[in-house]
Design an enzyme around this catalytic site. Structure first.
Site, PDB file in Angstrom:
ATOM      1  N   TYR A  59       0.846  -1.208   0.000  1.00 39.52           N
ATOM      2  CA  TYR A  59       0.000   0.000   0.000  1.00 39.52           C
ATOM      3  C   TYR A  59       0.877   1.252   0.000  1.00 39.52           C
ATOM      4  O   TYR A  59       1.606   1.524   0.968  1.00 39.52           O
ATOM      5  CB  TYR A  59      -0.942   0.038   1.207  1.00 39.52           C
ATOM      6  CG  TYR A  59      -1.977  -1.066   1.252  1.00 39.52           C
ATOM      7  CD1 TYR A  59      -2.288  -1.841   0.125  1.00 39.52           C
ATOM      8  CD2 TYR A  59      -2.668  -1.350   2.425  1.00 39.52           C
ATOM      9  CE1 TYR A  59      -3.238  -2.849   0.187  1.00 39.52           C
ATOM     10  CE2 TYR A  59      -3.623  -2.354   2.485  1.00 39.52           C
ATOM     11  CZ  TYR A  59      -3.898  -3.100   1.355  1.00 39.52           C
ATOM     12  OH  TYR A  59      -4.832  -4.096   1.411  1.00 39.52           O
ATOM     13  N   PRO A 199     -15.870  -3.906   2.569  1.00 36.15           N
ATOM     14  CA  PRO A 199     -17.204  -4.239   3.085  1.00 36.15           C
ATOM     15  C   PRO A 199     -18.271  -3.252   2.635  1.00 36.15           C
ATOM     16  O   PRO A 199     -19.462  -3.546   2.698  1.00 36.15           O
ATOM     17  CB  PRO A 199     -17.016  -4.185   4.605  1.00 36.15           C
ATOM     18  CG  PRO A 199     -15.878  -3.224   4.802  1.00 36.15           C
ATOM     19  CD  PRO A 199     -14.960  -3.453   3.642  1.00 36.15           C
ATOM     20  N   ALA A 201     -18.174  -2.147  -0.470  1.00 35.57           N
ATOM     21  CA  ALA A 201     -18.012  -2.209  -1.924  1.00 35.57           C
ATOM     22  C   ALA A 201     -17.380  -0.905  -2.433  1.00 35.57           C
ATOM     23  O   ALA A 201     -17.842  -0.293  -3.390  1.00 35.57           O
ATOM     24  CB  ALA A 201     -19.331  -2.505  -2.625  1.00 35.57           C
ATOM     25  N   GLN A 202     -16.329  -0.498  -1.730  1.00 35.54           N
ATOM     26  CA  GLN A 202     -15.555   0.698  -2.069  1.00 35.54           C
ATOM     27  C   GLN A 202     -16.420   1.959  -2.119  1.00 35.54           C
ATOM     28  O   GLN A 202     -16.169   2.873  -2.889  1.00 35.54           O
ATOM     29  CB  GLN A 202     -14.768   0.482  -3.364  1.00 35.54           C
ATOM     30  CG  GLN A 202     -13.762  -0.671  -3.199  1.00 35.54           C
ATOM     31  CD  GLN A 202     -12.755  -0.820  -4.311  1.00 35.54           C
ATOM     32  OE1 GLN A 202     -13.045  -0.446  -5.446  1.00 35.54           O
ATOM     33  NE2 GLN A 202     -11.592  -1.364  -3.990  1.00 35.54           N
ATOM     34  N   LEU A 205     -21.999   1.050  -1.390  1.00 35.14           N
ATOM     35  CA  LEU A 205     -23.109   0.766  -0.482  1.00 35.14           C
ATOM     36  C   LEU A 205     -23.435   1.938   0.449  1.00 35.14           C
ATOM     37  O   LEU A 205     -24.352   1.855   1.256  1.00 35.14           O
ATOM     38  CB  LEU A 205     -22.805  -0.509   0.327  1.00 35.14           C
ATOM     39  CG  LEU A 205     -22.715  -1.769  -0.547  1.00 35.14           C
ATOM     40  CD1 LEU A 205     -22.158  -2.953   0.244  1.00 35.14           C
ATOM     41  CD2 LEU A 205     -24.078  -2.126  -1.139  1.00 35.14           C
TER      42      LEU A 205
HETATM   43  N1  LIG Z   1      -6.446  -8.206   0.927  1.00 33.38           N
HETATM   44  C1  LIG Z   1      -6.782  -7.573  -0.171  1.00 33.38           C
HETATM   45  O1  LIG Z   1      -6.517  -8.054  -1.308  1.00 33.38           O
HETATM   46  C2  LIG Z   1      -7.511  -6.267  -0.059  1.00 33.38           C
HETATM   47  C3  LIG Z   1      -8.118  -5.684  -1.191  1.00 33.38           C
HETATM   48  C4  LIG Z   1      -8.804  -4.468  -1.015  1.00 33.38           C
HETATM   49  C5  LIG Z   1      -8.856  -3.867   0.243  1.00 33.38           C
HETATM   50  N2  LIG Z   1      -8.226  -4.443   1.313  1.00 33.38           N
HETATM   51  C6  LIG Z   1      -8.283  -3.827   2.674  1.00 33.38           C
HETATM   52  O2  LIG Z   1      -9.617  -3.531   2.996  1.00 33.38           O
HETATM   53  C7  LIG Z   1      -9.750  -2.151   3.335  1.00 33.38           C
HETATM   54  C8  LIG Z   1     -11.129  -1.654   2.945  1.00 33.38           C
HETATM   55  O3  LIG Z   1     -11.455  -1.961   1.597  1.00 33.38           O
HETATM   56  P1  LIG Z   1     -11.656  -0.831   0.484  1.00 33.38           P
HETATM   57  O4  LIG Z   1     -10.971   0.384   0.901  1.00 33.38           O
HETATM   58  O5  LIG Z   1     -11.318  -1.470  -0.822  1.00 33.38           O
HETATM   59  O6  LIG Z   1     -13.245  -0.609   0.427  1.00 33.38           O
HETATM   60  P2  LIG Z   1     -14.362  -0.115   1.465  1.00 33.38           P
HETATM   61  O7  LIG Z   1     -13.869  -0.166   2.845  1.00 33.38           O
HETATM   62  O8  LIG Z   1     -15.573  -0.885   1.107  1.00 33.38           O
HETATM   63  O9  LIG Z   1     -14.604   1.394   0.982  1.00 33.38           O
HETATM   64  C9  LIG Z   1     -13.842   2.451   1.490  1.00 33.38           C
HETATM   65  C10 LIG Z   1     -14.348   3.759   0.898  1.00 33.38           C
HETATM   66  O10 LIG Z   1     -15.764   3.892   1.133  1.00 33.38           O
HETATM   67  C11 LIG Z   1     -16.071   5.253   1.452  1.00 33.38           C
HETATM   68  N3  LIG Z   1     -16.622   5.241   2.839  1.00 33.38           N
HETATM   69  C12 LIG Z   1     -16.062   4.707   3.957  1.00 33.38           C
HETATM   70  N4  LIG Z   1     -16.834   4.891   5.032  1.00 33.38           N
HETATM   71  C13 LIG Z   1     -17.925   5.572   4.600  1.00 33.38           C
HETATM   72  C14 LIG Z   1     -19.085   6.058   5.245  1.00 33.38           C
HETATM   73  N5  LIG Z   1     -19.293   5.873   6.566  1.00 33.38           N
HETATM   74  N6  LIG Z   1     -20.012   6.702   4.498  1.00 33.38           N
HETATM   75  C15 LIG Z   1     -19.839   6.906   3.166  1.00 33.38           C
HETATM   76  N7  LIG Z   1     -18.751   6.455   2.495  1.00 33.38           N
HETATM   77  C16 LIG Z   1     -17.806   5.791   3.207  1.00 33.38           C
HETATM   78  C17 LIG Z   1     -14.776   6.035   1.346  1.00 33.38           C
HETATM   79  O11 LIG Z   1     -14.639   6.515   0.000  1.00 33.38           O
HETATM   80  P3  LIG Z   1     -15.206   7.977  -0.513  1.00 33.38           P
HETATM   81  O12 LIG Z   1     -15.434   8.820   0.682  1.00 33.38           O
HETATM   82  O13 LIG Z   1     -14.131   8.468  -1.408  1.00 33.38           O
HETATM   83  O14 LIG Z   1     -16.459   7.624  -1.262  1.00 33.38           O
HETATM   84  C18 LIG Z   1     -13.732   4.960   1.586  1.00 33.38           C
HETATM   85  O15 LIG Z   1     -12.457   5.251   1.030  1.00 33.38           O
HETATM   86  C19 LIG Z   1      -8.588  -1.458   2.599  1.00 33.38           C
HETATM   87  O16 LIG Z   1      -8.244  -0.235   3.178  1.00 33.38           O
HETATM   88  C20 LIG Z   1      -7.505  -2.507   2.773  1.00 33.38           C
HETATM   89  O17 LIG Z   1      -6.927  -2.401   4.070  1.00 33.38           O
HETATM   90  C21 LIG Z   1      -7.583  -5.640   1.176  1.00 33.38           C
END
Ligand SMILES: NC(=O)c1ccc[n+]([C@@H]2O[C@H](COP(=O)([O-])OP(=O)(O)OC[C@H]3O[C@@H](n4cnc5c(N)ncnc54)[C@H](OP(=O)(O)O)[C@@H]3O)[C@@H](O)[C@H]2O)c1
Length: 322
Positions: A59, A199, A201-202, A205
């Site tokens: 990262y 969780p 869906a980036q 949701l």
């Molecule tokens: N192991 C793997 O291969 C893998 C792959 C992917 C991710 N990960 C890990 O999983 C973590 C989370 O996954 P992710 O970042 O892909 O997706 P996520 O947690 O589903 O989405 C994060 C994004 O959602 C928005 N968000 C977060 N909280 C919110 C809220 N309360 N209300 C409205 N929008 C909100 C923000 O974007 P905006 O504000 O810009 O809309 C934030 O950057 C990563 O940081 C990483 O540590 C691991």
């Protein structure tokens, strides 16, 4: 905050913090996020009882680990710190050297959870687990985990390690439910953990985006779920999230997280772009969905049929260049 009791020194919070966003160009959050907001998010997470912090050597090419380590500071000992190794050339000396490099960037002498970021398609886990065993022996690594592993490969990794591989970090949300087939039942019956990534869906949701208001950054430009057609198709699911959210005076994002951690073997690691999002995500740990609400969400999720895979490719390219 609720925690999991599964014999780890520090208990794991049901809602953790994902830190891929910290210092990673592909999220496009910029310098002030990396320099200030990210730190504030970590500090507030600690205040609110979050113990699980997830990062990876890849990262931001080490920047996420550095930012997280600095932000944790003296509170390092009270959290459950997880990072990941990309298993390129996963022979024991390389694994050991990479763990030391991660620990140095994080400013710690112990990685509570050291995860294999994804299965190496050509090298079996016996090779990497030799390195993991050595790291556990000297105390640099507490628990070993994997990520993006099938159940068969998770179990093979456990055989190779000769002890439990505590967790499998996989994509799990209302729009990605394949872990329900075998990973969740295994985790529940064997005392293991599924760490749900993406969780929300980036951000899909959260209900914040639609076909007229699409997020702009490289991560989501490459995610078929954010194609205009798919955002339209997600309308019904978002509407169901809103109905359940209203009943709890909550937001769709909080309900999406409450749904993920409804399963007893699952913890979630949402990322956050602001302190406010982090606070809202943490509060989701206290939402108890009723059976009816859980079922309604399951049904709405089953009705959501996004265009994905090869069928989505021409549309992704068109969306990218239009
Ligand atoms: N192991 C793997 O291969 C893998 C792959 C992917 C991710 N990960 C890990 O999983 C973590 C989370 O996954 P992710 O970042 O892909 O997706 P996520 O947690 O589903 O989405 C994060 C994004 O959602 C928005 N968000 C977060 N909280 C919110 C809220 N309360 N209300 C409205 N929008 C909100 C923000 O974007 P905006 O504000 O810009 O809309 C934030 O950057 C990563 O940081 C990483 O540590 C691991």
């Amino acid at each position: 905050m609720r925690h999991l009791s599964i014999g780890t020194g520090t208990e794991i919070s049901r809602i953790g913090l994902g830190t891929w966003q910290f210092g990673s160009r592909e999220w496009g959050y910029g310098q002030s996020y990396a320099g200030q907001e990210a730190r504030a998010i970590v500090r507030r997470a600690i205040e609110l009882g979050v113990t699980l912090f997830d990062t990876a050597e890849i990262y931001g090419f080490g920047r996420s680990e550095r930012i997280l380590g600095e932000a944790l500071g003296e509170d390092r000992e009270s959290v459950f710190l997880a990072t990941k190794i990309l298993p390129v050339l996963p022979v024991a000396p390389v694994v050991e050297q990479r763990a030391v490099a991660s620990a140095n960037r994080l400013g710690t002498r112990r990685l509570d959870l050291y995860q294999v970021h994804q299965p190496n398609p050509v090298v079996r886990d016996g090779t990497i687990m030799r390195g993991m065993r050595a790291l556990q022996r000297v105390g640099l690594v507490g628990e070993v985990g994997v990520s993006n592993y099938s159940l068969d490969r998770w179990r093979a990794a456990e055989n190779a390690l000769g002890s439990r591989v505590l967790s499998n970090q996989v994509q799990y949300s209302l729009v990605h439910r394949s872990p329900e087939r075998d990973l969740l039942p295994y985790a529940e019956s064997a005392g293991r953990v599924v760490i749900a990534y993406s969780p929300l869906a980036q951000g899909l949701l959260s209900g914040r985006y639609d076909s007229g208001n699409r997020p702009v950054n490289r991560v989501r430009a490459g995610n078929a779920l954010f194609l205009p057609d798919n955002l339209d198709r997600a309308g019904d699911l978002i509407a169901t999230l809103r109905v359940v959210a209203d009943a709890h005076s909550a937001t769709p994002a909080q309900i999406a997280l409450a749904w993920v951690i409804h399963h007893p073997a699952v913890v979630a690691i949402p990322g956050a772009s602001t302190v406010g999002q982090l606070e809202s995500n943490v509060a989701a740990a206290d939402i108890e969905l009723t059976d009816d609400q859980y079922e309604a969400l399951n049904e709405a999720s089953a009705r959501f049929r996004p265009v994905t895979g090869p069928a989505a490719l021409p549309r992704l390219l068109r969306a990218r260049f239009s």
